[in-house]
Design a protein around this motif. Structure first.
Motif, PDB file in Angstrom:
ATOM      1  N   GLN A  49      -8.196  -7.390   6.303  1.00 19.59           N
ATOM      2  CA  GLN A  49      -8.119  -6.275   5.473  1.00 19.59           C
ATOM      3  C   GLN A  49      -6.837  -6.119   5.055  1.00 19.59           C
ATOM      4  OE1 GLN A  49     -10.320  -3.111   7.242  1.00 19.59           O
ATOM      5  NE2 GLN A  49     -12.360  -4.480   7.703  1.00 19.59           N
ATOM      6  N   ASN A  50      -6.754  -5.732   3.736  1.00 18.46           N
ATOM      7  CA  ASN A  50      -5.750  -5.204   3.102  1.00 18.46           C
ATOM      8  C   ASN A  50      -4.885  -3.988   3.975  1.00 18.46           C
ATOM      9  OD1 ASN A  50      -6.280  -6.964   1.101  1.00 18.46           O
ATOM     10  ND2 ASN A  50      -6.780  -5.497  -0.354  1.00 18.46           N
ATOM     11  N   ALA A  51      -5.506  -3.061   4.292  1.00 19.90           N
ATOM     12  CA  ALA A  51      -4.913  -1.988   5.020  1.00 19.90           C
ATOM     13  C   ALA A  51      -4.437  -2.384   6.109  1.00 19.90           C
ATOM     14  CB  ALA A  51      -6.118  -0.881   5.031  1.00 19.90           C
ATOM     15  N   LEU A  52      -5.186  -3.361   7.194  1.00 21.18           N
ATOM     16  CA  LEU A  52      -4.579  -3.983   8.235  1.00 21.18           C
ATOM     17  C   LEU A  52      -3.279  -4.398   7.987  1.00 21.18           C
ATOM     18  CD1 LEU A  52      -7.825  -4.969  10.232  1.00 21.18           C
ATOM     19  CD2 LEU A  52      -6.217  -2.725  10.791  1.00 21.18           C
ATOM     20  N   LYS A  53      -3.276  -5.317   7.136  1.00 20.47           N
ATOM     21  CA  LYS A  53      -2.199  -6.225   6.608  1.00 20.47           C
ATOM     22  C   LYS A  53      -0.847  -5.355   6.406  1.00 20.47           C
ATOM     23  CE  LYS A  53       0.567  -9.610   4.769  1.00 20.47           C
ATOM     24  NZ  LYS A  53       1.275 -10.715   5.708  1.00 20.47           N
ATOM     25  N   GLU A  54      -1.070  -4.196   5.497  1.00 22.86           N
ATOM     26  CA  GLU A  54       0.096  -3.434   5.240  1.00 22.86           C
ATOM     27  C   GLU A  54       0.473  -2.546   6.614  1.00 22.86           C
ATOM     28  OE1 GLU A  54      -1.926  -0.804   2.154  1.00 22.86           O
ATOM     29  OE2 GLU A  54      -1.641  -2.585   0.917  1.00 22.86           O
ATOM     30  N   GLU A  55      -0.401  -2.110   7.712  1.00 26.55           N
ATOM     31  CA  GLU A  55      -0.167  -1.767   8.787  1.00 26.55           C
ATOM     32  C   GLU A  55       0.811  -2.743   9.614  1.00 26.55           C
ATOM     33  OE1 GLU A  55       0.591   1.160  11.492  1.00 26.55           O
ATOM     34  OE2 GLU A  55      -0.245   1.426   9.522  1.00 26.55           O
ATOM     35  N   PHE A  56       0.441  -3.835   9.598  1.00 25.50           N
ATOM     36  CA  PHE A  56       1.140  -4.935  10.362  1.00 25.50           C
ATOM     37  C   PHE A  56       2.441  -4.963  10.164  1.00 25.50           C
ATOM     38  CE2 PHE A  56       1.983  -9.501  11.079  1.00 25.50           C
ATOM     39  CZ  PHE A  56       1.914  -9.569  12.499  1.00 25.50           C
ATOM     40  N   GLN A  57       2.804  -4.839   8.644  1.00 28.08           N
ATOM     41  CA  GLN A  57       3.937  -5.288   7.819  1.00 28.08           C
ATOM     42  C   GLN A  57       4.874  -4.050   8.242  1.00 28.08           C
ATOM     43  OE1 GLN A  57       2.573  -5.974   3.872  1.00 28.08           O
ATOM     44  NE2 GLN A  57       3.522  -7.887   3.868  1.00 28.08           N
ATOM     45  N   ARG A  58       4.300  -2.674   8.348  1.00 25.52           N
ATOM     46  CA  ARG A  58       5.019  -1.623   8.773  1.00 25.52           C
ATOM     47  C   ARG A  58       5.299  -1.616  10.316  1.00 25.52           C
ATOM     48  NH1 ARG A  58       1.549   1.293   4.954  1.00 25.52           N
ATOM     49  NH2 ARG A  58       0.020   1.544   6.815  1.00 25.52           N
ATOM     50  N   LEU A  59       4.601  -2.153  10.978  1.00 24.50           N
ATOM     51  CA  LEU A  59       4.884  -2.500  12.367  1.00 24.50           C
ATOM     52  C   LEU A  59       6.015  -3.473  12.555  1.00 24.50           C
ATOM     53  CD1 LEU A  59       1.295  -2.745  14.170  1.00 24.50           C
ATOM     54  CD2 LEU A  59       2.852  -1.096  14.710  1.00 24.50           C
ATOM     55  N   CYS A  60       5.941  -4.439  11.978  1.00 25.19           N
ATOM     56  CA  CYS A  60       7.145  -5.338  11.968  1.00 25.19           C
ATOM     57  C   CYS A  60       8.289  -4.708  11.593  1.00 25.19           C
ATOM     58  CB  CYS A  60       6.630  -6.633  11.198  1.00 25.19           C
ATOM     59  SG  CYS A  60       5.503  -7.595  11.551  1.00 25.19           S
ATOM     60  N   GLU A  61       8.406  -4.017  10.363  1.00 25.85           N
ATOM     61  CA  GLU A  61       9.595  -3.506   9.875  1.00 25.85           C
ATOM     62  C   GLU A  61      10.292  -2.456  10.908  1.00 25.85           C
ATOM     63  OE1 GLU A  61       8.824  -1.844   5.999  1.00 25.85           O
ATOM     64  OE2 GLU A  61       8.302  -3.720   5.211  1.00 25.85           O
ATOM     65  N   ALA A  62       9.218  -1.467  11.547  1.00 23.30           N
ATOM     66  CA  ALA A  62       9.712  -0.660  12.464  1.00 23.30           C
ATOM     67  C   ALA A  62      10.292  -1.068  13.722  1.00 23.30           C
ATOM     68  CB  ALA A  62       8.507   0.296  12.915  1.00 23.30           C
ATOM     69  N   GLU A  63       9.597  -2.528  14.226  1.00 25.28           N
ATOM     70  CA  GLU A  63      10.371  -3.021  15.026  1.00 25.28           C
ATOM     71  C   GLU A  63      11.520  -4.065  14.812  1.00 25.28           C
ATOM     72  OE1 GLU A  63       9.149  -2.668  18.684  1.00 25.28           O
ATOM     73  OE2 GLU A  63       8.039  -1.061  17.842  1.00 25.28           O
TER      74      GLU A  63
END
Length: 88
Positions: A49-63
């Motif tokens: 889902q689009n929202a999960l993909k965006e959250e995954f990208q935020r997690l990656c950037e944060a880490e």
């Protein structure tokens, strides 16, 4: 009054040695990379889902990790947790 100039320059010493042939194009370099990776990696294609993909990208950037690195961490974490549940 003619001045003699030094023919040898230091800049020629700093150049890379000549390589025979033409340099590889971008697509040829990409194909070579994919061919090397096929020995040690497998491709995963998923739809989320689009929202999960965006959250995954935020997690990656944060880490500070790439999406590939983050996915590998998540799989390793889940695998070790599963292995811990089986032995208990």
């Amino acid at each position: 009054m003619s001045q003699s100039t030094n023919v040898s320059s230091s800049s020629s010493k700093n150049k890379r040695p000549y390589r025979k042939g033409n340099p590889l194009s971008t697509s040829e370099r990409q194909q070579a990379l994919v061919a090397r990776r096929k020995d040690t990696h497998k491709e995963i294609r998923v739809y989320v889902q689009n929202a999960l993909k965006e959250e995954f990208q935020r997690l990656c950037e944060a880490e500070g990790l790439t999406q590939t690195e983050m996915l590998e961490v998540l799989i390793k974490t889940a695998s070790s947790r599963l292995a811990g549940d089986v032995t208990e």
